[in-house]
Design an enzyme around this catalytic site. Structure first.
Site, PDB file in Angstrom:
ATOM      1  N   SER A 123       0.842  -1.205   0.000  1.00  0.00           N
ATOM      2  CA  SER A 123       0.000   0.000   0.000  1.00  0.00           C
ATOM      3  C   SER A 123       0.873   1.248   0.000  1.00  0.00           C
ATOM      4  CB  SER A 123      -0.883   0.012   1.253  1.00  0.00           C
ATOM      5  OG  SER A 123      -1.555   1.258   1.360  1.00  0.00           O
ATOM      6  N   TYR A 152      -2.910  -0.830  10.495  1.00  0.00           N
ATOM      7  CA  TYR A 152      -2.924  -1.136   9.062  1.00  0.00           C
ATOM      8  C   TYR A 152      -1.601  -0.728   8.420  1.00  0.00           C
ATOM      9  CZ  TYR A 152      -4.372  -1.025   4.132  1.00  0.00           C
ATOM     10  OH  TYR A 152      -4.455  -1.226   2.778  1.00  0.00           O
TER      11      TYR A 152
HETATM   12  N1  NAD Z   1      -8.511  -0.365  -1.974  1.00  0.00           N
HETATM   13  C1  NAD Z   1      -7.433   0.384  -1.808  1.00  0.00           C
HETATM   14  O1  NAD Z   1      -7.424   1.582  -1.980  1.00  0.00           O
HETATM   15  C2  NAD Z   1      -6.165  -0.230  -1.360  1.00  0.00           C
HETATM   16  C3  NAD Z   1      -5.065   0.584  -1.224  1.00  0.00           C
HETATM   17  C4  NAD Z   1      -3.864   0.022  -0.849  1.00  0.00           C
HETATM   18  C5  NAD Z   1      -3.781  -1.314  -0.598  1.00  0.00           C
HETATM   19  N2  NAD Z   1      -4.866  -2.103  -0.754  1.00  0.00           N
HETATM   20  C6  NAD Z   1      -4.709  -3.525  -0.478  1.00  0.00           C
HETATM   21  O2  NAD Z   1      -5.224  -4.283  -1.548  1.00  0.00           O
HETATM   22  C7  NAD Z   1      -5.685  -5.529  -1.065  1.00  0.00           C
HETATM   23  C8  NAD Z   1      -7.084  -5.770  -1.587  1.00  0.00           C
HETATM   24  O3  NAD Z   1      -7.943  -4.786  -1.125  1.00  0.00           O
HETATM   25  P1  NAD Z   1      -9.350  -4.447  -1.780  1.00  0.00           P
HETATM   26  O4  NAD Z   1      -9.468  -2.981  -1.716  1.00  0.00           O
HETATM   27  O5  NAD Z   1      -9.505  -5.101  -3.056  1.00  0.00           O
HETATM   28  O6  NAD Z   1     -10.322  -5.060  -0.669  1.00  0.00           O
HETATM   29  P2  NAD Z   1     -11.502  -6.115  -0.748  1.00  0.00           P
HETATM   30  O7  NAD Z   1     -12.100  -6.143   0.616  1.00  0.00           O
HETATM   31  O8  NAD Z   1     -12.381  -5.812  -1.881  1.00  0.00           O
HETATM   32  O9  NAD Z   1     -10.755  -7.478  -0.995  1.00  0.00           O
HETATM   33  C9  NAD Z   1     -10.025  -8.117   0.006  1.00  0.00           C
HETATM   34  C10 NAD Z   1     -10.346  -9.585  -0.036  1.00  0.00           C
HETATM   35  O10 NAD Z   1      -9.517 -10.252   0.908  1.00  0.00           O
HETATM   36  C11 NAD Z   1     -10.272 -11.245   1.533  1.00  0.00           C
HETATM   37  N3  NAD Z   1      -9.730 -11.582   2.841  1.00  0.00           N
HETATM   38  C12 NAD Z   1      -9.741 -10.852   3.974  1.00  0.00           C
HETATM   39  N4  NAD Z   1      -9.186 -11.545   4.973  1.00  0.00           N
HETATM   40  C13 NAD Z   1      -8.826 -12.743   4.480  1.00  0.00           C
HETATM   41  C14 NAD Z   1      -8.211 -13.886   5.035  1.00  0.00           C
HETATM   42  N5  NAD Z   1      -7.890 -13.946   6.333  1.00  0.00           N
HETATM   43  N6  NAD Z   1      -7.962 -14.935   4.222  1.00  0.00           N
HETATM   44  C15 NAD Z   1      -8.315 -14.880   2.935  1.00  0.00           C
HETATM   45  N7  NAD Z   1      -8.894 -13.826   2.350  1.00  0.00           N
HETATM   46  C16 NAD Z   1      -9.149 -12.766   3.122  1.00  0.00           C
HETATM   47  C17 NAD Z   1     -11.649 -10.641   1.661  1.00  0.00           C
HETATM   48  O11 NAD Z   1     -12.617 -11.627   1.857  1.00  0.00           O
HETATM   49  C18 NAD Z   1     -11.778  -9.895   0.355  1.00  0.00           C
HETATM   50  O12 NAD Z   1     -12.404 -10.676  -0.629  1.00  0.00           O
HETATM   51  C19 NAD Z   1      -5.577  -5.444   0.445  1.00  0.00           C
HETATM   52  O13 NAD Z   1      -4.387  -6.078   0.878  1.00  0.00           O
HETATM   53  C20 NAD Z   1      -5.511  -3.982   0.715  1.00  0.00           C
HETATM   54  O14 NAD Z   1      -4.852  -3.686   1.902  1.00  0.00           O
HETATM   55  C21 NAD Z   1      -6.061  -1.594  -1.118  1.00  0.00           C
END
Ligand code: NAD
Ligand code: ZN
Length: 683
Positions: free
Chosen positions: A560, A573
């Site tokens: 991130s 986080y």
């Molecule tokens: N959305 C953003 O702006 C953003 C920014 C920086 C980083 N990220 C990172 O990107 C990744 C995906 O985020 P997203 O925005 O698509 O979120 P999202 O919630 O849409 O997807 C995350 C997925 O991870 C799964 N998950 C959570 N805990 C789990 C576990 N213990 N075992 C297996 N699966 C698990 C959830 O069920 C979900 O389907 C994350 O690591 C997040 O930190 C997102």
């Protein structure tokens, strides 16, 4: 309007092809002859419709038919000078085509055009090939079918075989078909029903005869220690062996794998005669083109240890390659195409099952199906007589036939991630889902892992449908990445689904926005368990596979902007993300010697599609910035240097670049995908 004969041909083909006892996938062909009006002269013209090259009877449509002028096709007989020139006749089929539509005529076109019957089927039924590969197949044919089915000695498919069968039909007016030595069956009829009835009668009569007359234990008595392991144990053993075996099958070029522990395979491997029979190889051309002339058989009992099995497989692989080189050298002529790879496509492990390989999952799966066909053939032939496949020199003449080579050269260029097997955690939603979609669209097989099996399978099904290929492209598995046993089970499932692993995306995550004073131990632990510990567990389980395969690989972390950027209300986080980001550097340094690259992507502000944002984080962030939640994406865009909103597919594109064909010399890198945030610039 569709010609009546064509409608009947398609319906018959679909019925015959739908039942695996009639023919193998994409094996055999069917045809009809009929009249249409020639658009050039307005006169009636006699046509031949025949399944084109490469199609499958079960799913045949009109577009899969080659359409030839019967008078021109048959006129080739007058210019045919002999079997040494028969390949030229296949080239001449293009000059017999009626119009531009339709599929390319296959090698078997001659048999269909030259035989004097309105409808003709050529099939590869296990029961028929069993008779065709029995040492006394000719006598058996007489005994089983009397004068209604005629024996045709083995001959490579082509123009001469068409002439042979046409002559047999002319000389035996009472015959409804023939057994093609070493190969399959051909049947005919004046109507489509008659032809189908002839085909089915031959297949069912052969199967009934085998059932009635086969001796008990055609594969010999059972071997001590070779019985199937209990299901859970053999699946675990298969998953533990799969990386080694995929590495063996991929020494010359990377392969996707398929595993089956079908009873047919386990029974064969548990019986005394399996080493002798496996060494004889397959016989039907369709079978050995997909399975190679023979499989690699682990010559250890199921009771051997994993270490013993792995060590022995290494020795057998070296011997297999030498043996295949010998086969090539014995038979290659100066004008033969170059050797196409010396690795086995079928690997048999007693007590465990069969691994089969191909350039994609479908090819690997079908190779396995064909070897099951070949086992059925051997059982039938050995039950009645002795299994006697066609000579090795004939197999070579087909495998390295100029016409086969031309077919391979016509194949479309593979996609950039073809043969690569990807595992994306948290892929049922947001960035993970978009990443899995992108990797699949670029040719990878993908395993979608997430907390909910149902959602993982839903996402996999959607990707399978979007890319085409269904379960051959994407599989869903359940995992909680913070649980080491669950992570191992996920990696095992991925390895059993596609044969191995190449590309691992640590994406699963969650986000709780709280100030230091509000952050509970549980908040801290949960985020560190899923992201810091979870990606460690996934990387560790996956790296064992990558190292064992010896084919390099990629691990990509979705960390991130917050791994480097510091702001309020983000301690747990942000710290977990910083942990993940440093894992990238540490693992890049450690895994490089195995050819494994480790890189990261730093997204920011991906609101659309993100479960994190929909689940409360977005509302909180919106409140912090004093905007409506629905405007949060646009608000984030305005904060960026590029003033662009970041979408899940932008992150997916970065993952593709990191593990795609262009960035081969980069490891330990983080790529920001945040539309430009100066405070998070890397230095
Ligand atoms: N959305 C953003 O702006 C953003 C920014 C920086 C980083 N990220 C990172 O990107 C990744 C995906 O985020 P997203 O925005 O698509 O979120 P999202 O919630 O849409 O997807 C995350 C997925 O991870 C799964 N998950 C959570 N805990 C789990 C576990 N213990 N075992 C297996 N699966 C698990 C959830 O069920 C979900 O389907 C994350 O690591 C997040 O930190 C997102
Ligand atoms: Zn055939």
């Amino acid at each position: 309007m569709t010609n009546q004969a064509v409608a009947e041909l398609i319906a018959r083909s679909n019925r015959l092809g739908a039942d695996p006892k009639n023919t193998n996938y994409a094996g055999g062909n069917a045809s009809a002859k009929g009249t249409e009006t020639d658009p050039v002269t307005g006169d009636p013209v006699e046509l031949l419709w025949v399944k084109g090259s490469g199609g499958d009877l079960g799913t045949l449509t009109e577009a899969g038919l080659a359409v030839l002028r019967l008078d021109r096709m048959r006129a080739l007989v007058d210019v045919y000078t002999g079997v040494d020139r028969e390949d030229e006749m296949v080239a001449a089929f293009d000059f017999c085509l009626h119009g531009k539509g339709g599929a390319a005529p296959s090698i078997d076109t001659a048999m269909h055009g030259l035989v004097d019957a309105v409808h003709v089927d050529h099939l590869h039924p296990d029961a028929g090939i069993a008779i065709a590969t029995a040492a006394d197949g000719e006598a058996l044919t007489k005994e089983i079918f009397g004068d209604r089915v005629v024996w045709v000695p083995w001959r490579r498919p082509g123009f001469q075989l068409g002439l042979d069968i046409a002559a047999i039909k002319a000389d035996h007016p009472q015959a409804v078909g023939c057994i093609l030595g070493g190969h399959g069956i051909t049947a005919w009829g004046d109507t489509s029903e008659e032809c189908e009835a002839s085909s089915l009668w031959i297949i069912e009569t052969a199967a009934a005869y085998i059932a009635q007359h086969s001796r008990a234990e055609p594969f010999g008595p059972s071997l001590d220690g070779y019985a199937a392991l209990p299901r859970a144990e053999r699946r675990a053993r298969a998953a533990a062996l799969a990386p080694t075996i995929r590495g063996i099958a991929s020494a010359d070029r990377p392969m996707v794998g398929h595993f089956t522990d079908d009873d047919v395979v386990l029974d064969f491997l548990a019986s005394a005669e399996h080493p002798r029979l496996a060494a004889l190889g397959t016989s039907c051309p369709d079978h050995f083109l997909r399975t190679k002339v023979k499989p690699l058989v682990l010559d250890l009992p199921a009771t051997a240890t994993l270490e013993e099995s792995i060590a022995r497989l290494g020795e057998l692989a070296a011997a297999y390659r030498e043996d295949y080189q010998g086969y090539y050298d014995r038979h290659a002529a100066p004008d033969s195409p170059p050797i196409r790879g010396k690795d086995p496509l079928i690997v048999l492990v007693p007590g465990v099952g069969m691994f089969s390989y191909g350039k994609d999952k479908q090819t690997a799966r079908v190779a396995g199906e064909f070897y099951v066909n070949a086992i059925n053939v051997m059982r039938g032939a050995e039950g009645l007589s002795t299994y006697a496949p066609i000579a090795e020199s004939e197999k070579f003449r087909i495998e390295y036939w100029a016409l086969e080579e031309a077919k391979l050269q016509r194949m479309p260029r593979p996609k950039p991630l073809a043969t690569r097997i990807a595992l994306v955690t948290g892929a049922a939603s947001g960035i993970g889902k978009a990443t899995a979609e992108k990797l699949a669209a670029e040719g990878a097989c993908v395993v979608i892992a997430d907390l909910s099996l149902e959602k993982a399978e839903e996402a996999a099904a959607a990707i399978g449908q979007a890319v085409g290929g269904g379960a051959d492209v994407a599989a869903g598995v359940q995992v909680d990445v913070s649980d080491a046993d669950a992570v191992q089970a996920m990696v095992d499932a991925a390895v059993l689904a596609f044969g191995g692993l190449d590309l691992v995306v640590n994406n699963a995550g969650l986000s709780l926005s709280k100030s230091l004073l509000e952050t509970t131990e549980e908040d801290w632990d949960r985020q560190h368990d899923v992201m810091a510990k979870g990606s460690f567990l996934v990387a560790r389980a996956a790296a064992r596979v990558l190292i064992e395969q010896g084919m390099g690989g990629d691990i990509v972390y979705i960390s991130s902007k917050n791994s480097v950027f510091a702001g309020p209300n983000n301690l747990a986080y942000g710290a977990a993300k910083a942990d993940q980001a440093h894992q990238v550097r540490l693992l890049a340094a450690e895994l490089g010697e195995h050819g494994v690259k480790v890189n990261g992507v730093n997204p920011d502000g991906v609101v659309q599609g993100s479960g994190i944002f929909a689940g409360g984080w977005g509302a909180q962030r919106a409140a912090v910035y004093g905007v409506e939640e629905k405007d949060l994406g646009a608000f984030y865009a305005q904060r960026t240097i590029l003033k662009r909103e970041v979408l899940p597919e932008h992150i997916a594109n970065a993952v593709f670049v990191l593990c795609g064909p262009d960035l081969t010399h980069t490891t330990g890198l983080h790529v920001p995908v945040d539309a430009g945030v100066a405070a998070a610039f890397l230095r």
